[in-house]
Scaffold this motif. Structure first.
Motif, mmCIF file in Angstrom:
data_model
loop_
_atom_site.group_PDB
_atom_site.id
_atom_site.type_symbol
_atom_site.label_atom_id
_atom_site.label_comp_id
_atom_site.label_asym_id
_atom_site.label_seq_id
_atom_site.Cartn_x
_atom_site.Cartn_y
_atom_site.Cartn_z
ATOM 1 N N LEU A 92 -5.631 -0.047 4.842
ATOM 2 C CA LEU A 92 -5.526 0.356 6.238
ATOM 3 C C LEU A 92 -5.765 1.854 6.419
ATOM 4 O O LEU A 92 -6.413 2.285 7.376
ATOM 5 N N TYR A 93 -5.252 2.655 5.495
ATOM 6 C CA TYR A 93 -5.421 4.109 5.614
ATOM 7 C C TYR A 93 -6.901 4.496 5.566
ATOM 8 O O TYR A 93 -7.384 5.260 6.413
ATOM 9 N N ARG A 94 -7.619 3.980 4.586
ATOM 10 C CA ARG A 94 -9.037 4.331 4.429
ATOM 11 C C ARG A 94 -9.862 3.862 5.623
ATOM 12 O O ARG A 94 -10.753 4.578 6.114
ATOM 13 N N GLU A 95 -9.581 2.637 6.086
ATOM 14 C CA GLU A 95 -10.349 2.102 7.204
ATOM 15 C C GLU A 95 -10.112 2.915 8.475
ATOM 16 O O GLU A 95 -11.042 3.198 9.234
ATOM 17 N N GLY B 218 1.491 1.225 11.454
ATOM 18 C CA GLY B 218 0.695 0.095 10.995
ATOM 19 C C GLY B 218 1.147 -0.402 9.644
ATOM 20 O O GLY B 218 1.638 0.374 8.824
ATOM 21 N N ARG B 219 0.996 -1.697 9.432
ATOM 22 C CA ARG B 219 1.297 -2.314 8.136
ATOM 23 C C ARG B 219 0.117 -3.202 7.766
ATOM 24 O O ARG B 219 -0.471 -3.860 8.614
ATOM 25 N N SER B 220 -0.200 -3.243 6.475
ATOM 26 C CA SER B 220 -1.406 -3.951 6.058
ATOM 27 C C SER B 220 -1.116 -5.017 5.010
ATOM 28 O O SER B 220 0.008 -5.152 4.530
ATOM 29 N N ILE B 221 -2.166 -5.768 4.682
ATOM 30 C CA ILE B 221 -2.121 -6.756 3.615
ATOM 31 C C ILE B 221 -2.797 -6.153 2.384
ATOM 32 O O ILE B 221 -3.520 -5.166 2.488
ATOM 33 N N GLU B 222 -2.580 -6.752 1.229
ATOM 34 C CA GLU B 222 -3.065 -6.157 -0.023
ATOM 35 C C GLU B 222 -4.579 -6.009 -0.054
ATOM 36 O O GLU B 222 -5.107 -5.084 -0.663
ATOM 37 N N GLY C 41 -0.555 8.443 5.962
ATOM 38 C CA GLY C 41 -0.037 7.213 5.375
ATOM 39 C C GLY C 41 -0.656 6.895 4.043
ATOM 40 O O GLY C 41 -1.130 7.771 3.314
ATOM 41 N N HIS C 42 -0.683 5.613 3.720
ATOM 42 C CA HIS C 42 -1.263 5.129 2.469
ATOM 43 C C HIS C 42 -1.843 3.736 2.711
ATOM 44 O O HIS C 42 -1.788 3.244 3.844
ATOM 45 N N PRO C 43 -2.422 3.062 1.710
ATOM 46 C CA PRO C 43 -3.151 1.816 1.961
ATOM 47 C C PRO C 43 -2.382 0.744 2.727
ATOM 48 O O PRO C 43 -2.962 0.018 3.529
ATOM 49 N N MET C 44 -1.075 0.644 2.501
ATOM 50 C CA MET C 44 -0.311 -0.441 3.107
ATOM 51 C C MET C 44 0.433 -0.054 4.383
ATOM 52 O O MET C 44 0.948 -0.924 5.090
ATOM 53 N N ALA C 45 0.519 1.244 4.691
ATOM 54 C CA ALA C 45 1.282 1.667 5.874
ATOM 55 C C ALA C 45 0.746 2.988 6.403
ATOM 56 O O ALA C 45 0.430 3.890 5.633
ATOM 57 N N VAL C 46 0.669 3.093 7.733
ATOM 58 C CA VAL C 46 0.212 4.334 8.365
ATOM 59 C C VAL C 46 1.094 4.646 9.570
ATOM 60 O O VAL C 46 1.779 3.774 10.108
#
Length: 491
Positions: free
Chosen positions: A456-459, A448-452, A472-477
């Protein structure tokens, strides 16, 4: 009917024939019609629920006038810097003059000295040490840093990079069994390990010592007291994202964590690391390729690393630059992220990441050239696969997922090694967090890839029961799961 008036100065009219004026009028009318058609198209798409990217101009509060006077910079430039989060003269100077800043002290990383002590003990006892890395650029370079540096101190150091298809991400029980069969007494992870709770518990049951070096988010679980961190069983955990770690900047990549550990190890032993200069350049490559924020220490690392890569590059990396047509004297962060990085990544995506590591280890120009050419060829194959896969996922989004706020796309035919790249491209096109899943039944894997604006990780961490593995981390999982859980995740 609208009337358009074109006014020309007398001088201009004398110089320009009447025909030219009419031509310009026709071009203007054509342009206006195109704009009107584009607006109508946007309205139609919006009414159908097709996502349209919205642009918003930030205007954060700050005394722009004062910053401009103090720093002797233009007001528009100061406004841009404030919008990027630099609102004081000190933070702006640090950002613009990063090459003058010192790197943070490795001793401030929690457990860094503890990890060094464990490693020292095993080196003194002549024990075998296994380094467990990862198959992306950050993991490959982290592995190289630890392997080459510890090999200066011991001849009983080896490494293992998980196979993307067979092993998946990170350390697992099969890898631990292989280390035990090889006579290992210590396992050191790099760019992974923080979420390997079960695997490292198994390692400790087997009386292995474990040092974790990682930069990913620790696992959290909900409890009556809110969220609680769940750390793996290990003799030392070096990760700046631990809640009680006092390191002043926690957005470094895995290679930087590994670099800090070996830097501190050599300090404690009062020895010089003969490859330190070379490693600085490699850490810069990993920093750019892992897409961490280029601020604070990361900016310093990349600035210094580009200089090292131009003057004293790793021999294998030098040959890769030659194979891709890069002049080392003209090297920029663009080349690291969009030319060198994809070639190093290609081996782990299409075949085995060990080929990239072998390139970095190569000492003879002939061997380095052979590996460099192979990586360039593998990257070319990866580009073709990515183009085809992105087209399929894009069509799927348009047909079925156009109104979903978070895109969860599943296509069993996508090669799992390029799921993250495709997710990134779909995310960029639709400006929505995107998960691309591949495989079937019990063997669905994805990235997964996210926007700022969306962690994404927390959700996704709130739905751990749906995954077999997750990290992962906030922007990629990255994750693996059963096919039956895709629909619940999408909902």
């Amino acid at each position: 009917m609208k009337t358009f008036l074109i006014v020309c100065s007398p001088n201009h009219r004398r110089r320009t024939p009447q025909r030219s004026v009419i031509q310009r009028m026709n071009r203007s009318l054509t342009w206006i019609r195109r704009v009107q058609r584009a607006r109508q198209t946007r309205k139609r798409r919006s009414s159908k629920g097709v996502f349209m990217k919205k642009w918003k101009l930030k205007n954060k509060k700050a005394d722009i006038e004062k910053l401009s006077r103090t720093l002797k910079l233009s007001k528009p430039f100061c406004n841009l810097l404030v919008n990027r989060g630099f609102s004081t003269p000190e933070t702006i100077r640090n950002y613009l003059e990063a090459q003058k800043l010192p790197l943070h002290d490795a001793k401030e990383l929690k457990d860094c000295d503890k990890a060094c002590q464990v490693i020292e003990n095993h080196i003194e006892q002549g024990n075998k040490i296994w380094i467990i890395g990862d198959y992306d650029v950050d993991g490959i370079i982290s592995t190289y840093i630890l392997k080459q540096s510890l090999s200066v101190l011991s001849d009983r150091v080896t490494y293992y990079i998980p196979d993307r298809m067979e092993d998946g991400y990170g350390i697992n029980e099969n890898i631990i069994d292989a280390a035990l069969s090889d006579g290992a007494s210590l396992i050191v992870t790099c760019d992974n390990g923080i979420s390997a709770l079960e695997a490292l518990a198994y390692a400790k049951e087997k009386d292995l010592d474990v040092v974790v070096t990682d930069h990913h988010e620790p696992v959290t679980q909900k409890s009556s007291n809110g969220e609680e961190l769940c750390l793996p069983s290990a003799d030392a955990i070096v990760n700046p994202k631990q809640a009680d770690c006092g390191y002043p900047f926690n957005k470094i990549c895995g290679a930087t964590v590994a670099f800090k550990v070996v830097e501190r190890l050599f300090q404690r032993l009062k020895r010089e690391n003969p490859i330190k200069e070379e490693l600085v350049g490699l850490v810069a490559v990993a920093t750019v390729c892992d897409v961490v924020d280029l601020i604070d220490e990361n900016r310093v690392i990349v600035k210094q690393g580009l200089e090292k890569l131009a003057s004293k590059p790793n021999p294998g990396l030098q040959m890769l630059m030659k194979a891709t047509g890069i002049d080392s004297k003209e090297l920029t962060s663009f080349h690291l992220g969009f030319v060198i990085g994809p070639c190093l990544n290609a081996a782990g995506r299409i075949e085995t990441a060990e080929k990239s590591l072998k390139l970095l280890e190569a000492q003879s120009p002939e061997l380095a050239e052979e590996y460099a050419k192979e990586l360039v060829e593998l990257n070319s194959i990866r580009k073709d696969m990515t183009k085809e896969g992105t087209g399929r996922i894009d069509a799927l989004v348009k047909e079925q997922l156009a109104e979903d706020p978070v895109i969860v796309a599943h296509d069993p035919s996508i090669h799992e090694s390029i799921a993250g790249i495709i997710a990134g491209r779909i995310k960029e096109k639709y400006h929505r967090p995107t998960l691309v899943l591949t495989g079937e039944k019990e063997k669905v894997k994805g990235s997964g890839r996210s926007i700022e604006e969306y962690d994404l990780y927390r959700e996704m961490a709130d739905f751990r029961e749906l995954y077999e593995k997750f990290g992962g981390h906030p922007m990629a999982v990255g994750l693996s799961m059963r096919e039956e859980n895709i629909l619940p995740l999408r909902k």
